[in-house]
Write a protein that holds these residues in place. Structure first.
Motif, PDB file in Angstrom:
ATOM      1  N   ILE A  76       0.868  -1.185   0.000  1.00  0.00           N
ATOM      2  CA  ILE A  76       0.000   0.000   0.000  1.00  0.00           C
ATOM      3  C   ILE A  76       0.901   1.229   0.000  1.00  0.00           C
ATOM      4  CG2 ILE A  76      -1.780   1.249   1.314  1.00  0.00           C
ATOM      5  CD1 ILE A  76      -2.840  -1.446   0.698  1.00  0.00           C
ATOM      6  N   ILE A 118       2.304   5.014   0.501  1.00  0.00           N
ATOM      7  CA  ILE A 118       2.122   5.997   1.586  1.00  0.00           C
ATOM      8  C   ILE A 118       2.503   7.377   1.059  1.00  0.00           C
ATOM      9  CG2 ILE A 118       2.803   6.706   3.918  1.00  0.00           C
ATOM     10  CD1 ILE A 118       3.935   3.944   4.383  1.00  0.00           C
ATOM     11  N   PHE A 130      -8.678   5.477   0.646  1.00  0.00           N
ATOM     12  CA  PHE A 130      -7.658   5.338   1.695  1.00  0.00           C
ATOM     13  C   PHE A 130      -7.187   3.894   1.868  1.00  0.00           C
ATOM     14  CE2 PHE A 130      -9.600   9.365   2.856  1.00  0.00           C
ATOM     15  CZ  PHE A 130      -8.490  10.121   3.183  1.00  0.00           C
ATOM     16  N   ARG A 131      -7.997   2.944   1.413  1.00  0.00           N
ATOM     17  CA  ARG A 131      -7.545   1.558   1.539  1.00  0.00           C
ATOM     18  C   ARG A 131      -6.485   1.226   0.494  1.00  0.00           C
ATOM     19  NH1 ARG A 131     -12.607  -2.259   2.434  1.00  0.00           N
ATOM     20  NH2 ARG A 131     -13.814  -0.433   2.970  1.00  0.00           N
ATOM     21  N   CYS A 134      -4.329   3.714  -0.702  1.00  0.00           N
ATOM     22  CA  CYS A 134      -3.182   4.610  -0.532  1.00  0.00           C
ATOM     23  C   CYS A 134      -3.301   5.301   0.821  1.00  0.00           C
ATOM     24  CB  CYS A 134      -3.167   5.639  -1.669  1.00  0.00           C
ATOM     25  SG  CYS A 134      -1.805   6.817  -1.572  1.00  0.00           S
ATOM     26  N   GLU A 135      -2.260   5.183   1.619  1.00  0.00           N
ATOM     27  CA  GLU A 135      -2.290   5.743   2.965  1.00  0.00           C
ATOM     28  C   GLU A 135      -1.835   7.215   2.941  1.00  0.00           C
ATOM     29  OE1 GLU A 135      -0.390   4.383   7.127  1.00  0.00           O
ATOM     30  OE2 GLU A 135      -0.408   2.885   5.555  1.00  0.00           O
ATOM     31  N   THR A 161      -0.607  10.124   5.523  1.00  0.00           N
ATOM     32  CA  THR A 161      -0.203  10.280   6.915  1.00  0.00           C
ATOM     33  C   THR A 161       0.480  11.630   7.127  1.00  0.00           C
ATOM     34  OG1 THR A 161       0.798   9.065   8.765  1.00  0.00           O
ATOM     35  CG2 THR A 161       2.069   9.127   6.738  1.00  0.00           C
ATOM     36  N   LYS A 213      -9.798   8.801   7.928  1.00  0.00           N
ATOM     37  CA  LYS A 213      -8.921   7.666   7.592  1.00  0.00           C
ATOM     38  C   LYS A 213      -7.454   8.097   7.512  1.00  0.00           C
ATOM     39  CE  LYS A 213     -12.245   4.594   6.701  1.00  0.00           C
ATOM     40  NZ  LYS A 213     -13.413   5.418   6.891  1.00  0.00           N
ATOM     41  N   THR A 221      -3.842   8.911   8.786  1.00  0.00           N
ATOM     42  CA  THR A 221      -3.041   8.497   9.942  1.00  0.00           C
ATOM     43  C   THR A 221      -2.027   9.603  10.260  1.00  0.00           C
ATOM     44  OG1 THR A 221      -1.490   7.311   8.521  1.00  0.00           O
ATOM     45  CG2 THR A 221      -3.308   6.033   9.444  1.00  0.00           C
ATOM     46  N   THR A 253       0.970   6.304  14.371  1.00  0.00           N
ATOM     47  CA  THR A 253       1.269   5.084  13.616  1.00  0.00           C
ATOM     48  C   THR A 253       2.749   5.039  13.253  1.00  0.00           C
ATOM     49  OG1 THR A 253      -0.950   5.144  12.661  1.00  0.00           O
ATOM     50  CG2 THR A 253       0.670   3.761  11.533  1.00  0.00           C
ATOM     51  N   TYR A 254       3.299   6.191  12.906  1.00  0.00           N
ATOM     52  CA  TYR A 254       4.678   6.266  12.402  1.00  0.00           C
ATOM     53  C   TYR A 254       5.514   7.234  13.235  1.00  0.00           C
ATOM     54  CZ  TYR A 254       2.667   4.196   8.205  1.00  0.00           C
ATOM     55  OH  TYR A 254       2.026   3.358   7.328  1.00  0.00           O
ATOM     56  N   ASP A 287      -1.774   7.511  -5.719  1.00  0.00           N
ATOM     57  CA  ASP A 287      -2.763   6.432  -5.753  1.00  0.00           C
ATOM     58  C   ASP A 287      -2.978   5.964  -7.198  1.00  0.00           C
ATOM     59  OD1 ASP A 287      -4.890   4.717  -5.255  1.00  0.00           O
ATOM     60  OD2 ASP A 287      -6.367   6.334  -5.315  1.00  0.00           O
TER      61      ASP A 287
END
Ligand code: PGA
Length: 268
Positions: free
Chosen positions: A6, A8, A40-41, A43-44, A46, A67, A69, A98-99, A261
């Motif tokens: 995926i 980011i 968002f599923r 491509c993340e 953040t 969605k 992060t 998350t990161y 994406d």
């Protein structure tokens, strides 16, 4: 295999946006992405706010069930105690991060962060259940000498050598040539792809192909809406971007996310 990662798109705000500006930015970004039916599923997206804005970003994201992060830009290697001004990995995890960025060139330059310290940061982040985004990349001098690939791969090697497979899989690696950060001088798509491929090959040699194919490798350094597509299209090893300056403009950052994406979806 490559298609399973995926991508980011990470916004490194650096020392920008107080908590009020951060709240406004996240609202705007979420609105633009919702309007664009962003997946968002696939491509993340953040964000790395400064410490003082993380709590506000957390509250907004949780309240509106966004969605998006988020993470932190730095972390202490110790858990608690007499370390004035430091913030521990557990504190960041409690804020829902998350990161955590580790080893960004600006941290290496302005703070006493050497490889040993960076290894400890990676360990602290992993132990707290978050994912490190390890930044590596050559300065102009190594590029002039033609040793940029060895240099970036060597930095990865020095930091991850003692991790087990499970830990290594959690890593995100950002290839960021120092000369490209904040300068408007972006790496060519070929050289960015080449560096990402060299890093992935090294991961394969140490951990095997399965792990190497799971680790996300980002490019960073003067990424914007005009160069993102080309950087993604050159090969299969770049899984998104670490964006500095262009992440401070919600419209442009959202465009970079959409283009990433799209380019990643075209690989599937
Ligand atoms: P830049 O910064 O996009 O402004 O070059 C990238 C970074 O420092 O992560």
């Amino acid at each position: 295999m490559a298609s399973r990662r995926i991508p980011i798109v990470a916004g490194n705000w650096k020392m920008n946006f107080d908590h009020l500006e951060a709240t406004y930015f996240v609202q705007k970004l979420a609105w633009i992405l919702r309007d664009a039916h962003f997946g968002f599923r696939r491509c993340e997206v953040t964000l790395m706010p400064p410490f003082t804005s993380i709590r506000s970003v957390q509250v907004l994201i949780e309240a509106d069930r966004l969605k998006i992060t988020y993470g932190a830009q730095a972390v202490s290697v110790t858990n608690q105690g007499a370390f004035t001004g430091d913030v521990s990995a557990d504190m960041l995890a409690r804020l829902g991060c998350t990161y955590v960025l580790v080893g960004h060139s600006e941290r290496r330059k302005y703070h006493p962060e050497d490889d040993a310290n960076i290894v400890d940061q990676v360990r602290a982040v992993l132990a707290a259940g978050m994912k490190p985004i390890l930044c590596v990349g050559e300065s102009f001098e190594e590029r002039r000498q033609g040793i940029e690939l060895e240099y970036a791969v060597g930095q990865v090697q020095d930091v991850i050598r003692d991790l087990n497979d499970k830990e290594a899989e959690q890593m995100v690696i950002a290839y960021e040539p120092v000369w490209a950060i904040g300068t408007g001088m972006v790496a060519t798509p070929q050289s960015a792809q080449e560096a990402a491929a060299a890093i992935r090959t090294h991961l394969g040699e140490v951990y095997g192909d399965d792990v190497a194919q799971r680790v996300r490798i980002l490019y960073g350094g003067s990424v914007n809406a005009s160069n993102a597509t080309q950087l993604m299209q050159e090969g299969l090893d770049i899984d998104g971007f670490l964006v500095g300056g262009a992440s401070l403009d919600a419209d442009e950052f959202a465009t970079i996310a959409r283009l990433t994406d799209k380019a990643a979806s075209a690989r599937r």
